[in-house]
Design a protein around this motif. Structure first.
Motif, PDB file in Angstrom:
ATOM      1  N   UNK A  55       0.848  -1.190   0.000  1.00 52.07           N
ATOM      2  CA  UNK A  55       0.000   0.000   0.000  1.00 52.07           C
ATOM      3  C   UNK A  55       0.885   1.241   0.000  1.00 52.07           C
ATOM      4  N   UNK A  56       0.375   2.301  -0.586  1.00 52.34           N
ATOM      5  CA  UNK A  56       1.117   3.559  -0.615  1.00 52.34           C
ATOM      6  C   UNK A  56       1.128   4.263   0.741  1.00 52.34           C
ATOM      7  N   UNK A  57       0.419   3.706   1.720  1.00 54.19           N
ATOM      8  CA  UNK A  57       0.417   4.301   3.059  1.00 54.19           C
ATOM      9  C   UNK A  57       1.736   4.056   3.790  1.00 54.19           C
ATOM     10  N   UNK A  58       2.515   3.067   3.324  1.00 56.20           N
ATOM     11  CA  UNK A  58       3.800   2.770   3.941  1.00 56.20           C
ATOM     12  C   UNK A  58       4.823   3.840   3.554  1.00 56.20           C
ATOM     13  N   UNK A  59       5.465   4.456   4.558  1.00 53.48           N
ATOM     14  CA  UNK A  59       6.420   5.528   4.279  1.00 53.48           C
ATOM     15  C   UNK A  59       7.696   4.965   3.666  1.00 53.48           C
ATOM     16  N   UNK A  60       8.150   5.574   2.597  1.00 53.48           N
ATOM     17  CA  UNK A  60       9.391   5.209   1.919  1.00 53.48           C
ATOM     18  C   UNK A  60      10.478   6.186   2.339  1.00 53.48           C
ATOM     19  N   UNK A  61      11.643   5.660   2.705  1.00 48.04           N
ATOM     20  CA  UNK A  61      12.751   6.499   3.155  1.00 48.04           C
ATOM     21  C   UNK A  61      13.892   6.439   2.139  1.00 48.04           C
ATOM     22  N   UNK A  62      14.354   7.604   1.704  1.00 45.86           N
ATOM     23  CA  UNK A  62      15.501   7.711   0.796  1.00 45.86           C
ATOM     24  C   UNK A  62      16.546   8.568   1.483  1.00 45.86           C
ATOM     25  N   UNK A  63      17.699   7.964   1.775  1.00 51.07           N
ATOM     26  CA  UNK A  63      18.760   8.698   2.479  1.00 51.07           C
ATOM     27  C   UNK A  63      20.102   8.347   1.850  1.00 51.07           C
ATOM     28  N   UNK A  64      20.494   9.121   0.862  1.00 54.45           N
ATOM     29  CA  UNK A  64      21.737   8.890   0.129  1.00 54.45           C
ATOM     30  C   UNK A  64      22.769   9.927   0.533  1.00 54.45           C
ATOM     31  N   UNK A  65      23.764   9.484   1.317  1.00 50.72           N
ATOM     32  CA  UNK A  65      24.863  10.368   1.699  1.00 50.72           C
ATOM     33  C   UNK A  65      26.133  10.020   0.931  1.00 50.72           C
ATOM     34  N   UNK A  66      26.042   8.987   0.084  1.00 49.73           N
ATOM     35  CA  UNK A  66      27.182   8.562  -0.718  1.00 49.73           C
ATOM     36  C   UNK A  66      26.898   8.728  -2.193  1.00 49.73           C
ATOM     37  N   UNK A  67      27.014   7.609  -2.953  1.00 48.73           N
ATOM     38  CA  UNK A  67      26.800   7.643  -4.398  1.00 48.73           C
ATOM     39  C   UNK A  67      25.844   6.533  -4.806  1.00 48.73           C
ATOM     40  N   UNK A  68      24.821   6.893  -5.550  1.00 50.07           N
ATOM     41  CA  UNK A  68      23.881   5.942  -6.129  1.00 50.07           C
ATOM     42  C   UNK A  68      24.030   5.994  -7.638  1.00 50.07           C
ATOM     43  N   UNK A  69      24.405   4.861  -8.247  1.00 50.62           N
ATOM     44  CA  UNK A  69      24.596   4.786  -9.690  1.00 50.62           C
ATOM     45  C   UNK A  69      23.551   3.853 -10.281  1.00 50.62           C
ATOM     46  N   UNK A  70      22.771   4.347 -11.252  1.00 48.67           N
ATOM     47  CA  UNK A  70      21.651   3.600 -11.822  1.00 48.67           C
ATOM     48  C   UNK A  70      21.811   3.546 -13.335  1.00 48.67           C
TER      49      UNK A  70
END
Length: 224
Positions: A55-70
């Motif tokens: 469900x979209x009621x679940x909180x999503x956490x994004x915490x990037x203090x380094x490097x994210x390569x996609x």
């Protein structure tokens, strides 16, 4: 809009590759590197959910203090906690899916190939968070070891991928498994299961939700 223009150079940000749900909390954007074809909605964070399981009621956490390569399309489902520590690097290929309420905690280096899917309530850690001390040998063990996952790997729900794990191409990890260690000497296309996880069968291949036309064709063979 804020996330895209904060994270990316203008020429990429204007294409709005990141879509974030209303219930996503961004603690730190960090450094983000997008390669290949950058396009609208290339990466969704907390937006796409699976039927009755998420469900979209679940909180999503994004915490990037380094490097994210996609490298390509990526779906981060609702409730995922994605944390990359300062100086660490999370590198993912194309067609990546992190299931609902999962955790990806990168304190050193996590590398994931193409066509990776993990189900809900799954964890990937490259750290034990604390040092382990051997009293008899008066020895501390390191708490950080890189995680490497190959192409076309599926990880079942409730599974933990621990520090120092290497999974070769085509692996299927059964649900509620505890995985650690290097499985590359066993070859590709392994069915891995258990706590601690072991190789049960060799020469397997899992269907892939990124290629639903193939899945549908197989389902018709079984009238499912």
């Amino acid at each position: 809009l804020w996330f895209n223009f904060k994270a990316l150079p203008f020429v990429q940000a204007i294409k709005i590759p990141f879509l974030l749900s209303y219930n996503t909390k961004v603690k730190s954007v960090g450094k983000i590197v997008l390669s290949n074809d950058v396009h609208l909605g290339m990466v969704s964070i907390g937006v796409i959910k699976i039927g009755d399981f998420e469900t979209n009621s679940e909180k999503t956490i994004f915490n990037n203090m380094g490097t994210l390569s996609i490298a390509g399309n990526m779906k981060i489902h609702p409730g995922v906690k994605l944390v990359i520590r300062k100086g660490a690097r999370l590198t993912v290929g194309e067609r990546i899916g992190f299931g609902g309420n999962s955790k990806v905690i990168c304190h050193k280096a996590i590398t994931i190939g193409n066509d990776f899917r993990m189900s809900w309530n799954t964890q990937i850690f490259d750290t034990d968070f604390h040092f382990l001390y051997n009293i008899e040998k008066c020895k501390h063990y390191p708490r950080l070891k890189p995680v490497t996952i190959g192409d076309n790997v599926f990880v079942g729900n409730g599974t933990t991928i621990g520090k120092g794990t290497t999974l070769p191409n085509g692996c299927v990890v059964s649900c509620i498994s505890k995985v650690s260690g290097d499985f590359s000497a066993e070859g590709n296309n392994l069915l891995i299961s258990g706590n601690p996880a072991k190789v049960l069968i060799k020469g397997v291949e899992m269907g892939n939700s990124w290629y639903m036309e193939k899945e549908d064709a197989i389902a018709r063979l079984f009238n499912e």
